[in-house]
Design a protein around this motif. Structure first.
Motif, PDB file in Angstrom:
ATOM      1  N   ASP A  95     -27.904 -41.938  80.757  1.00  0.00           N
ATOM      2  CA  ASP A  95     -27.333 -40.950  81.676  1.00  0.00           C
ATOM      3  C   ASP A  95     -27.022 -39.638  80.957  1.00  0.00           C
ATOM      4  OD1 ASP A  95     -27.455 -42.749  83.809  1.00  0.00           O
ATOM      5  OD2 ASP A  95     -25.496 -43.591  83.313  1.00  0.00           O
ATOM      6  N   GLY A  96     -27.906 -39.261  80.036  1.00  0.00           N
ATOM      7  CA  GLY A  96     -27.766 -38.008  79.321  1.00  0.00           C
ATOM      8  C   GLY A  96     -26.843 -38.039  78.121  1.00  0.00           C
ATOM      9  N   VAL A  97     -26.194 -39.189  77.869  1.00  0.00           N
ATOM     10  CA  VAL A  97     -25.243 -39.312  76.764  1.00  0.00           C
ATOM     11  C   VAL A  97     -25.830 -40.232  75.700  1.00  0.00           C
ATOM     12  CG1 VAL A  97     -22.935 -40.083  76.087  1.00  0.00           C
ATOM     13  CG2 VAL A  97     -23.288 -38.960  78.303  1.00  0.00           C
ATOM     14  N   PHE A  98     -25.703 -39.805  74.435  1.00  0.00           N
ATOM     15  CA  PHE A  98     -26.127 -40.657  73.330  1.00  0.00           C
ATOM     16  C   PHE A  98     -25.009 -41.663  73.067  1.00  0.00           C
ATOM     17  CE2 PHE A  98     -28.836 -37.019  72.945  1.00  0.00           C
ATOM     18  CZ  PHE A  98     -30.042 -37.539  72.505  1.00  0.00           C
ATOM     19  N   ALA A  99     -25.260 -42.923  73.470  1.00  0.00           N
ATOM     20  CA  ALA A  99     -24.199 -43.927  73.491  1.00  0.00           C
ATOM     21  C   ALA A  99     -24.332 -44.905  72.337  1.00  0.00           C
ATOM     22  CB  ALA A  99     -24.224 -44.686  74.819  1.00  0.00           C
ATOM     23  N   THR A 100     -23.190 -45.422  71.912  1.00  0.00           N
ATOM     24  CA  THR A 100     -23.167 -46.491  70.924  1.00  0.00           C
ATOM     25  C   THR A 100     -23.236 -47.830  71.648  1.00  0.00           C
ATOM     26  OG1 THR A 100     -20.755 -46.557  70.931  1.00  0.00           O
ATOM     27  CG2 THR A 100     -21.806 -45.138  69.309  1.00  0.00           C
ATOM     28  N   SER A 101     -23.802 -48.811  70.970  1.00  0.00           N
ATOM     29  CA  SER A 101     -23.912 -50.126  71.588  1.00  0.00           C
ATOM     30  C   SER A 101     -23.199 -51.209  70.787  1.00  0.00           C
ATOM     31  CB  SER A 101     -25.386 -50.515  71.746  1.00  0.00           C
ATOM     32  OG  SER A 101     -26.046 -50.517  70.485  1.00  0.00           O
ATOM     33  N   GLN A 102     -22.918 -50.945  69.514  1.00  0.00           N
ATOM     34  CA  GLN A 102     -22.312 -52.001  68.700  1.00  0.00           C
ATOM     35  C   GLN A 102     -21.726 -51.402  67.423  1.00  0.00           C
ATOM     36  OE1 GLN A 102     -24.870 -54.781  66.398  1.00  0.00           O
ATOM     37  NE2 GLN A 102     -24.041 -56.379  67.738  1.00  0.00           N
ATOM     38  N   ARG A 103     -20.550 -51.899  67.021  1.00  0.00           N
ATOM     39  CA  ARG A 103     -19.975 -51.540  65.727  1.00  0.00           C
ATOM     40  C   ARG A 103     -19.815 -52.810  64.903  1.00  0.00           C
ATOM     41  NH1 ARG A 103     -14.854 -47.611  65.126  1.00  0.00           N
ATOM     42  NH2 ARG A 103     -16.545 -46.132  65.551  1.00  0.00           N
ATOM     43  N   ALA A 104     -20.168 -52.710  63.619  1.00  0.00           N
ATOM     44  CA  ALA A 104     -20.075 -53.869  62.732  1.00  0.00           C
ATOM     45  C   ALA A 104     -19.454 -53.450  61.404  1.00  0.00           C
ATOM     46  CB  ALA A 104     -21.460 -54.470  62.494  1.00  0.00           C
ATOM     47  N   ARG A 105     -18.643 -54.334  60.843  1.00  0.00           N
ATOM     48  CA  ARG A 105     -18.015 -54.097  59.541  1.00  0.00           C
ATOM     49  C   ARG A 105     -18.967 -54.524  58.432  1.00  0.00           C
ATOM     50  NH1 ARG A 105     -14.604 -56.487  55.547  1.00  0.00           N
ATOM     51  NH2 ARG A 105     -12.752 -55.213  55.060  1.00  0.00           N
ATOM     52  N   ILE A 106     -19.294 -53.598  57.521  1.00  0.00           N
ATOM     53  CA  ILE A 106     -20.171 -53.923  56.401  1.00  0.00           C
ATOM     54  C   ILE A 106     -19.374 -54.515  55.242  1.00  0.00           C
ATOM     55  CG2 ILE A 106     -21.688 -52.917  54.646  1.00  0.00           C
ATOM     56  CD1 ILE A 106     -22.683 -51.006  56.787  1.00  0.00           C
ATOM     57  N   GLY A 107     -18.216 -53.920  54.953  1.00  0.00           N
ATOM     58  CA  GLY A 107     -17.393 -54.464  53.878  1.00  0.00           C
ATOM     59  C   GLY A 107     -16.458 -53.430  53.297  1.00  0.00           C
ATOM     60  N   GLY A 108     -15.551 -53.880  52.439  1.00  0.00           N
ATOM     61  CA  GLY A 108     -14.573 -52.994  51.820  1.00  0.00           C
ATOM     62  C   GLY A 108     -14.955 -52.599  50.407  1.00  0.00           C
ATOM     63  N   GLY A 109     -14.107 -51.778  49.775  1.00  0.00           N
ATOM     64  CA  GLY A 109     -14.306 -51.372  48.389  1.00  0.00           C
ATOM     65  C   GLY A 109     -15.162 -50.145  48.200  1.00  0.00           C
ATOM     66  N   TRP A 110     -15.518 -49.454  49.277  1.00  0.00           N
ATOM     67  CA  TRP A 110     -16.416 -48.317  49.160  1.00  0.00           C
ATOM     68  C   TRP A 110     -15.695 -47.036  48.761  1.00  0.00           C
ATOM     69  CZ3 TRP A 110     -21.787 -48.495  49.939  1.00  0.00           C
ATOM     70  CH2 TRP A 110     -22.278 -49.749  50.317  1.00  0.00           C
ATOM     71  N   GLN A 111     -14.360 -47.097  48.584  1.00  0.00           N
ATOM     72  CA  GLN A 111     -13.633 -45.901  48.156  1.00  0.00           C
ATOM     73  C   GLN A 111     -13.939 -45.533  46.711  1.00  0.00           C
ATOM     74  OE1 GLN A 111     -12.321 -48.811  48.884  1.00  0.00           O
ATOM     75  NE2 GLN A 111     -10.757 -49.438  47.395  1.00  0.00           N
ATOM     76  N   THR A 112     -14.623 -46.425  46.004  1.00  0.00           N
ATOM     77  CA  THR A 112     -14.963 -46.148  44.605  1.00  0.00           C
ATOM     78  C   THR A 112     -16.062 -45.104  44.473  1.00  0.00           C
ATOM     79  OG1 THR A 112     -15.559 -47.227  42.502  1.00  0.00           O
ATOM     80  CG2 THR A 112     -16.727 -47.944  44.469  1.00  0.00           C
ATOM     81  N   TYR A 113     -16.724 -44.803  45.591  1.00  0.00           N
ATOM     82  CA  TYR A 113     -17.870 -43.901  45.530  1.00  0.00           C
ATOM     83  C   TYR A 113     -17.496 -42.475  45.940  1.00  0.00           C
ATOM     84  CZ  TYR A 113     -20.611 -48.170  45.086  1.00  0.00           C
ATOM     85  OH  TYR A 113     -21.122 -49.365  44.656  1.00  0.00           O
ATOM     86  N   LYS A 114     -18.007 -41.527  45.139  1.00  0.00           N
ATOM     87  CA  LYS A 114     -17.828 -40.107  45.427  1.00  0.00           C
ATOM     88  C   LYS A 114     -18.820 -39.628  46.483  1.00  0.00           C
ATOM     89  CE  LYS A 114     -18.076 -35.605  43.079  1.00  0.00           C
ATOM     90  NZ  LYS A 114     -18.364 -34.936  41.778  1.00  0.00           N
ATOM     91  N   HIS A 115     -20.039 -40.178  46.425  1.00  0.00           N
ATOM     92  CA  HIS A 115     -21.088 -39.839  47.383  1.00  0.00           C
ATOM     93  C   HIS A 115     -21.665 -41.128  47.963  1.00  0.00           C
ATOM     94  CE1 HIS A 115     -21.205 -35.661  46.012  1.00  0.00           C
ATOM     95  NE2 HIS A 115     -21.287 -36.098  44.764  1.00  0.00           N
ATOM     96  N   ILE A 116     -21.866 -41.170  49.275  1.00  0.00           N
ATOM     97  CA  ILE A 116     -22.579 -42.258  49.954  1.00  0.00           C
ATOM     98  C   ILE A 116     -23.625 -41.597  50.839  1.00  0.00           C
ATOM     99  CG2 ILE A 116     -22.411 -44.216  51.539  1.00  0.00           C
ATOM    100  CD1 ILE A 116     -19.446 -44.426  50.784  1.00  0.00           C
TER     101      ILE A 116
END
Length: 740
Positions: free
Chosen positions: A513-534
């Motif tokens: 209906d003209g909107v770019f919609a999300t269909s699903q959210r999933a958790r990949i995991g924690g500990g990613w604060q260690t990275y400066k760039h992703i």
């Protein structure tokens, strides 16, 4: 591809496939044969499996014709009404064919049947051509009466041979064709001027027809036969015959011979054959004209028999004779050069048998239908595509089925072989027709690519009788998307929250209906604060799945290979020294070699090009200097080809919030920047998101505290983006500190 099952649930076969698939390579051979067959072939059982059920040649029926997809039979009801039925070779109930009251029909050795307004075939003038390869398709109506014509033979799905007779009684043979509302009638040249009473029982092969006719003085008419090239409507060869053949003879031809039935008092019924290469003529005596003989030409062999004598094949080259069957109850020729014969042989019992030339030219016999009564509930027609390209047709797939009776329910199940994900739907259907248009979703999410088992189960509504089953293989495919981690063609966006958890949002593959919609959210995991760039860097190892790189605080770059199921493999170390970069972006093919590349700007403002190698262990080649002066930009985003060049492009936002387009030149460098516009400082992150709407162009996602938007690529250099709304990160403008 199609697999079939009658009498046992297909679900058990699917379960078995999923089980062996989970075991890994080398075990798939133990799966049911139906699922292990090569792609693109009609499934045949393995030697140690039960053979697939043959179609039924119903008791009390007579053989009327054959084509590539089925055979025609006729029978009589108790009140003497003649009924026609087309039975598919591939399974399913016979399809009843209606014809005009008092009318008739003629076959062509193909799936095309001519239905006419007279029960004497040569008198049919108002015709309907039905192509039984698609029984639901409308017929082609041809009015020969308006041309002064009568039916002779079918020569194509929309064309017939017709005898056109003038008021003085002279006749011509014409090819009459129907194209839309236009009927054309074109004369065949090279026939005797007095030829008339045209007929043919030989199917057209390779654009050539074989017809019979009568010629000569009125009190001494004799027969003639002619091969006609239909492209230019010209006689290429002609032959003399004893019988005129009108209403009696049978014309036959193959690549090596022409033949027809003749009769002579004292000799009886015989076949005259002519070697097309040498012109040698032979006569093969068949027997009494009063007996009902089946006579066909298969390659260089004459095949004949009847209900009281064996079916015999005689070589027209050296006279060798072979017994093929115990008896024959009728035969019809096929356009592929084979013959379909009803009858019996000791090894196979009663039924229909196809006699065709083997590799050495000698005839071989294969049973293609059993004799008996048809099942009560069956599939008579079905359509499931072998491949569903969901980038086309709005991401939809149409399927339909026709059942042999009305009072039934049809349940549809699609099972993704690799993951076991299932789609279920009860398909409504008026009458016996059931259709469903699948929207390409499973549980509201774009379905993954790959092979699917498609099961259709028909159950009698009154509960009386056995269910009917049909099964098919269908492969779902879409173009590769560099931002796709679930192998379903749709863009996945990664976001890291303040606690270091990385999340994946799967967008629908096209706007809703003209909107770019999300269909699903999933958790990949924690500990990613260690990275400066992703950074999402597209497919850098050549498996069609998007990958990820991340640089930690000590300057080490790590590679996370996408697995295709939404997750990533264990990280592998790319190398150190990446701490000197304050901006990194990738996922775009910058040098036109088909692999995703990476660019990075160091703290002194120099931009460096890291070419993708396709290697797991060393995904990037030694860096190459692009140039200086990039320190004026606080964000760089590889967006893919948004302006129609031969390589990927780059957008760069300066410190004043102005966005600039750098078009890739296909050599890892860029053309002079083009100003897109200002105000982009309201966004904290710009992400090259792949093709969001299946228009073939890469798009952009902009995330900020004031909202998230999709910027569709327009293909224009001066105005490359058009803003659209999205439900992605709605109300979450401050929830994430990094988007990729």
């Amino acid at each position: 591809m199609q697999f079939r099952s009658t009498g046992s649930r297909l679900a058990s076969a699917v379960t078995a496939v999923l089980a062996v698939t989970a075991l890994g390579a080398g075990t798939l051979a133990t799966a049911p044969a139906a699922f292990a067959a090569p792609s693109g072939a009609v499934l045949a059982p393995a030697a140690d499996d039960q053979p697939a059920a043959l179609p039924v040649f119903a008791e009390g029926s007579e053989l009327g014709g054959t084509g590539s997809t089925g055979f025609l039979t006729y029978s009589f009801t108790e009140d003497g009404t003649r009924e026609l039925h087309w039975t598919p070779y591939g399974g399913g109930s016979p399809v009843r064919i209606d014809y005009p009251e008092g009318g008739g029909w003629a076959t062509s050795g193909t799936d095309v049947i001519a239905l006419g307004d007279d029960n004497w075939v040569s008198q049919m003038r108002s015709l309907t051509l039905r192509n039984m390869a698609d029984p639901a398709a409308p017929g082609v109506d041809i009015d020969l009466g308006a041309l002064g014509g009568n039916y002779v033979a079918v020569v194509g799905p929309t064309s017939v041979l017709a005898q056109v007779t003038d008021e003085d009684g002279t006749a011509e043979l014409h090819v009459v064709s129907k194209d839309g509302a236009t009927t054309t009638s074109r004369k065949v040249t090279g026939l005797p001027a007095d030829a008339t009473e045209f007929f043919s029982s030989a199917p057209v092969r390779d654009g050539v027809a074989f017809v019979g006719y009568a010629t000569g003085p009125a009190d001494a008419r004799t027969g003639g036969r002619a091969l006609i090239e239909l492209t230019d409507r010209t006689v290429t060869s002609s032959f003399q015959a004893t019988e005129s053949g009108y209403g009696f003879s049978h014309t036959m031809f193959s690549a090596s011979h022409v033949a027809w039935l003749d009769w002579k008092s004292g000799t009886g019924l015989y076949v005259t054959s002519v070697d097309r290469a040498t012109g040698e003529t032979k006569q093969t005596v068949i027997g009494s004209r009063g007996d009902e003989w089946s006579v066909e030409l298969v390659g260089g062999w004459l095949v004949y028999g009847n209900a009281d004598t064996p079916v015999r094949a005689v070589s027209l080259t050296d006279g060798e004779s072979r017994v093929l069957m115990d008896r024959s109850t009728g035969s019809v020729p096929a356009a592929d050069g084979s013959a379909l014969v009803g009858g019996e042989r000791a090894a196979d019992g009663e039924g229909l048998f196809r006699i065709a030339a083997g590799q050495d030219g000698a005839p071989e016999v294969t049973k293609v239908a059993d004799s008996g009564a048809p099942a009560a509930l069956q599939f008579s027609q079905e359509y499931v595509p072998e491949e569903a390209r969901l980038d086309e047709n709005g991401g939809e797939v149409s399927m339909h089925w026709t059942l042999s009776r009305r009072a039934a329910h049809l349940d549809l199940t699609l099972t993704h072989i690799a993951t076991g994900k299932e789609f279920h739907r009860r398909v409504p259907g008026p009458g016996t027709d059931f259709g469903h248009t699948w929207d390409g979703l499973v549980d509201g999410v774009d379905a993954p690519n790959g092979k699917y088992a498609v099961e259709a189960e028909a159950v009698p509504a009154d509960g009386v009788g056995e269910p009917a089953y049909q099964g098919y293989f269908m492969t779902v495919s879409r173009a590769a998307n560099p931002h796709d981690y679930t192998d379903n063609g749709s863009t996945d966006v990664l976001a890291r929250d303040a606690s270091g958890v990385l999340w994946r949002d799967d967008l629908r593959n096209r706007p809703v209906d003209g909107v770019f919609a999300t269909s699903q959210r999933a958790r990949i995991g924690g500990g990613w604060q260690t990275y400066k760039h992703i950074e999402a860097v597209g497919d850098i190892v050549g498996n069609r799945v998007g990958d990820l790189v991340a640089a930690d605080g000590s300057g080490v770059l790590w590679h996370y290979a996408g697995k295709g199921d939404g997750n990533f493999a264990a990280r592998t170390r790319v190398g150190g020294g990446w701490g000197g970069y304050d901006r990194i972006t990738g996922g775009s093919d910058l040098d036109g070699d088909g692999r995703a590349d990476l660019v990075a700007a160091d703290t002194s403002g120099v931009l460096w090009f890291h070419k993708g190698t396709g290697s797991d262990t060393t995904p990037f080649a030694t860096r190459v200097r692009v140039g200086g002066g990039w320190g004026v930009y606080n964000q760089l985003t590889a967006v893919g080809d948004v302006a129609g060049t031969t390589a990927g492009d780059l957008v760069a936002r300066d410190k004043a919030g102005v966005l600039w387009l750098y078009q890739g030149n296909g050599r890892g460098n860029f053309s002079a920047p083009v100003r897109i516009g200002g105000g982009w400082q309201v966004f904290s992150r710009l992400v090259g998101a792949g093709d969001l709407d299946d228009d073939g162009r890469a798009d952009l996602i902009a995330y900020g505290t004031g909202g998230t938007y999709v910027y569709r690529s327009t293909g224009s250099v001066t105005a490359p983006f058009s803003r659209r709304t999205t439900s992605l990160y709605a109300g979450e403008g401050t929830a994430f500190d990094h988007i990729a």
